[in-house]
Motif scaffolding. Structure first.
Motif, PDB file in Angstrom:
ATOM      1  N   UNK A 182      11.341 -68.197  56.479  1.00  0.00           N
ATOM      2  CA  UNK A 182      12.025 -69.399  56.015  1.00  0.00           C
ATOM      3  C   UNK A 182      11.039 -70.556  55.901  1.00  0.00           C
ATOM      4  N   UNK A 183      10.244 -70.774  56.921  1.00  0.00           N
ATOM      5  CA  UNK A 183       9.314 -71.900  56.889  1.00  0.00           C
ATOM      6  C   UNK A 183       8.155 -71.663  55.927  1.00  0.00           C
ATOM      7  N   UNK A 184       7.662 -70.444  55.832  1.00  0.00           N
ATOM      8  CA  UNK A 184       6.585 -70.166  54.878  1.00  0.00           C
ATOM      9  C   UNK A 184       7.078 -70.370  53.456  1.00  0.00           C
ATOM     10  N   UNK A 185       8.273 -69.903  53.156  1.00  0.00           N
ATOM     11  CA  UNK A 185       8.829 -70.087  51.813  1.00  0.00           C
ATOM     12  C   UNK A 185       9.045 -71.564  51.510  1.00  0.00           C
ATOM     13  N   UNK A 186       9.496 -72.322  52.490  1.00  0.00           N
ATOM     14  CA  UNK A 186       9.703 -73.753  52.282  1.00  0.00           C
ATOM     15  C   UNK A 186       8.376 -74.466  52.017  1.00  0.00           C
ATOM     16  N   UNK A 187       7.350 -74.121  52.768  1.00  0.00           N
ATOM     17  CA  UNK A 187       6.043 -74.745  52.555  1.00  0.00           C
ATOM     18  C   UNK A 187       5.461 -74.368  51.199  1.00  0.00           C
TER      19      UNK A 187
END
Length: 91
Positions: A18-23
């Protein structure tokens, strides 16, 4: 035991993705890639050796090391997201 390890692994993987995709969506691609490489080799491989071979946990140790890698990477990405270092990469 591996099923319990899978719960830790998959929850960490979801958190991480989730956080990698958001970044990446915000334009910050280089940092997640670099941290992924460092974390996989620095945490995943090293802890797989320590837990799986040195301490004798075998496959379960390697499984837990991969889960630890996912959680460490996810926490690093969450920290970067909350500190808003990615703002300078907006399109």
């Amino acid at each position: 035991m591996l099923l319990f390890g899978s719960l830790l692994l998959e929850s960490g993987r979801a958190f991480n993705l989730v956080f990698i995709s958001a970044l990446k969506a915000a334009g910050d691609v280089k940092f997640p890639v670099q941290m992924g490489i460092l974390s996989m080799w620095g945490v995943g491989v090293v802890m797989s050796y320590v837990l799986g071979i040195h301490w004798g946990y075998g496959v379960l140790g390697a499984w837990l090391a991969v889960a630890l890698d996912e959680w460490v990477r996810g926490l690093i990405m969450a920290r970067r997201w909350h500190k808003q270092k990615w703002v300078r990469f907006t399109l």
